[in-house]
Design an enzyme around this catalytic site. Sequence first.
Site, mmCIF file in Angstrom:
data_model
loop_
_atom_site.group_PDB
_atom_site.id
_atom_site.type_symbol
_atom_site.label_atom_id
_atom_site.label_comp_id
_atom_site.label_asym_id
_atom_site.label_seq_id
_atom_site.Cartn_x
_atom_site.Cartn_y
_atom_site.Cartn_z
ATOM 1 N N HIS A 45 -11.986 2.586 1.732
ATOM 2 C CA HIS A 45 -12.648 2.938 0.706
ATOM 3 C C HIS A 45 -12.119 4.059 0.140
ATOM 4 C CE1 HIS A 45 -16.041 5.001 -1.536
ATOM 5 N NE2 HIS A 45 -16.420 3.973 -1.773
ATOM 6 N N ASP A 90 -20.026 -3.414 0.887
ATOM 7 C CA ASP A 90 -19.850 -4.925 0.473
ATOM 8 C C ASP A 90 -19.529 -5.997 1.594
ATOM 9 O OD1 ASP A 90 -20.665 -4.226 -2.012
ATOM 10 O OD2 ASP A 90 -18.655 -3.610 -2.479
HETATM 11 N N1 ACO Z 1 -6.951 -4.266 3.626
HETATM 12 C C1 ACO Z 1 -5.567 -4.148 4.203
HETATM 13 N N2 ACO Z 1 -5.086 -2.872 4.039
HETATM 14 C C2 ACO Z 1 -5.749 -2.027 3.362
HETATM 15 C C3 ACO Z 1 -7.118 -2.077 2.737
HETATM 16 C C4 ACO Z 1 -7.651 -3.389 2.922
HETATM 17 N N3 ACO Z 1 -9.065 -3.667 2.618
HETATM 18 N N4 ACO Z 1 -7.458 -1.159 2.183
HETATM 19 C C5 ACO Z 1 -6.449 -0.062 2.177
HETATM 20 N N5 ACO Z 1 -5.338 -0.795 2.809
HETATM 21 C C6 ACO Z 1 -4.116 0.006 3.223
HETATM 22 C C7 ACO Z 1 -3.249 0.183 1.933
HETATM 23 O O1 ACO Z 1 -2.369 -1.117 2.105
HETATM 24 C C8 ACO Z 1 -2.375 1.207 2.330
HETATM 25 O O2 ACO Z 1 -1.670 1.015 3.390
HETATM 26 P P1 ACO Z 1 -0.083 2.008 3.332
HETATM 27 O O3 ACO Z 1 -0.482 3.321 3.709
HETATM 28 O O4 ACO Z 1 0.611 1.166 4.553
HETATM 29 O O5 ACO Z 1 0.510 1.521 2.150
HETATM 30 C C9 ACO Z 1 -3.498 2.157 3.086
HETATM 31 O O6 ACO Z 1 -4.393 1.285 3.584
HETATM 32 C C10 ACO Z 1 -4.198 2.970 2.008
HETATM 33 O O7 ACO Z 1 -4.878 2.444 1.141
HETATM 34 P P2 ACO Z 1 -4.898 2.654 -0.613
HETATM 35 O O8 ACO Z 1 -5.057 1.649 -1.356
HETATM 36 O O9 ACO Z 1 -4.218 3.705 -0.689
HETATM 37 O O10 ACO Z 1 -6.370 3.397 -0.303
HETATM 38 P P3 ACO Z 1 -7.289 3.594 -1.831
HETATM 39 O O11 ACO Z 1 -8.094 4.653 -1.270
HETATM 40 O O12 ACO Z 1 -6.546 3.947 -2.931
HETATM 41 O O13 ACO Z 1 -8.179 2.242 -2.006
HETATM 42 C C11 ACO Z 1 -9.839 0.568 -1.990
HETATM 43 C C12 ACO Z 1 -9.362 2.029 -1.477
HETATM 44 C C13 ACO Z 1 -9.323 0.150 -3.407
HETATM 45 C C14 ACO Z 1 -11.068 0.402 -1.741
HETATM 46 C C15 ACO Z 1 -8.896 -0.464 -0.999
HETATM 47 O O14 ACO Z 1 -9.219 0.136 0.317
HETATM 48 C C16 ACO Z 1 -9.448 -1.678 -1.230
HETATM 49 O O15 ACO Z 1 -8.555 -2.478 -2.215
HETATM 50 N N6 ACO Z 1 -10.155 -2.292 -0.280
HETATM 51 C C17 ACO Z 1 -10.581 -3.781 -0.513
HETATM 52 C C18 ACO Z 1 -11.531 -3.779 -1.657
HETATM 53 C C19 ACO Z 1 -13.021 -3.334 -1.404
HETATM 54 O O16 ACO Z 1 -13.549 -3.861 -0.333
HETATM 55 N N7 ACO Z 1 -13.301 -2.849 -2.592
HETATM 56 C C20 ACO Z 1 -14.772 -2.147 -2.050
HETATM 57 C C21 ACO Z 1 -14.672 -0.829 -2.436
HETATM 58 S S1 ACO Z 1 -16.337 -0.012 -2.103
HETATM 59 C C22 ACO Z 1 -17.193 -0.460 -3.763
HETATM 60 O O17 ACO Z 1 -16.830 -0.430 -4.779
HETATM 61 C C23 ACO Z 1 -18.761 -0.309 -3.345
#
Ligand code: ACO
Length: 436
Positions: free
Chosen positions: A313, A371
Amino acid sequence: MKLADNKATLSFSNGSPSVDLPVYHGSIGPDVIDIRKLYAQTGMFTYDPGFLSTASCQSSITYIDGDKGELLYRGYPIEQIASQCDYLDTCYLLLKGDLPDATQRADFHKLVINHTMVNEQLQFFLRGFRRDAHPMAVLTGLVGAMSAFYHDSTDINNPQHRDISAIRLIAKMPTLVAMAYKYGIGQPYMYPRNDLSYSGNFLRMMFGVPCEDYKVNPVLERALDRIFILHADHEQNASTSTVRLCGSSGTNPFAAIAAGVACLWGPAHGGANEACLNMLEDIQKMGGVAKVGEFMNQVKDKNSGVKLMGFGHRVYKNYDPRAKLMQETCNEVLAELGLEKDPLFALAKQLEKIALEDDYFVQRKLYPNVDFYSGIVQRAIGIPVNLFTGIFALARTVGWIAQLNEMISDPEYKIGRPRQLFTGSPRRDVPTMAKA
Ligand code: ACO
């Protein structure tokens, strides 16, 4: 917001004069540096794609402490709201700033319940869609179309119009979502029943048929109500910011909320519950729990492009408090329906266990979000996967409206107009060949 005693000073290594920037305190949470005059003072913009360090507005509706895993609606912890209030109480709270007393509660419930029917003409608009259209495509259209049906509540600058459109949107969203579902499966639409609760009415419009009575199951009714409460608002997330930006041009409330619906559809936002369930089903097809390790290796491999949906998140870097509440509801619903041994739930638990112990997730502070469980609950209730984000949109409508109305009522509000760091070609002339 309150001016702080301290100021921020921005200095430049090239000898340009430094500038003092005011700092403001909120009631809780990080202070903000006011950069509104920065361009006038320095000729420079700030650069913050994805708004990682930018407060786009001041707001008194919802507060999140991502490190503590805390979510407050108007100051009340989500855990207390979820156990002591229903969704319409939550709507009242978000819209008006405080919980209703007994009379206000009865009046508000009656007001919403009396607006649940939609203009009969809307079903002909709906018929223009293919039966296999994604419900989010249908909903974006239907919500936008409301501005063509409710002309007496489209002036965003008129407080009465804003109040009426708020009630209309909250009351009619369940009807529209259920209509989108019924249209897709070729069943007759069910008109709302005003003697049922908000969630009970929705269940009946979804799963009832005109040829027999529908008895609302109280456990499922409560579960759905909790899903609505947990998704009602969430600070300045992507869809809420979209609604604010869209509404800042003075467009009508229905159009602004339709923009929010469109934004919510994406898999990184509201579409995550659908994507999460699809992911669980894919792993199940691959071999289920036995394949979890293999799947996790793919998730950790940056080149695979595979993400663990329902994990991570932007703000919660500890635990999403909504996920805990949803997990409780998940247990209740599966027990009620005799699905405790549901293989997808077992798979989800196994994924969660591995992820919570794995260095990759621990180091990046990745935890299950709401979710991760809401999809399992909805699937158990009988809601098809492609309607999950529609349910989220229904629930979030009140948050969007509360935030939109807060922005419009703010005397400092301006049209949202971000700037950019331009990296394209400087001015150049069209070559002779292209002119010919
Ligand atoms: N699975 C694997 N790796 C992940 C995930 C995941 N679900 N989420 C983040 N990471 C990793 C990224 O690859 C990144 O790794 P790195 O530092 O080695 O490059 C690190 O964790 C940080 O991730 P970011 O993408 O920079 O985090 P950000 O805060 O921008 O993204 C997001 C948040 C978009 C929610 C992301 O975690 C994601 O895509 N999750 C899956 C989708 C999801 O469940 N979304 C629901 C959000 S809640 C809602 O809308 C109610």
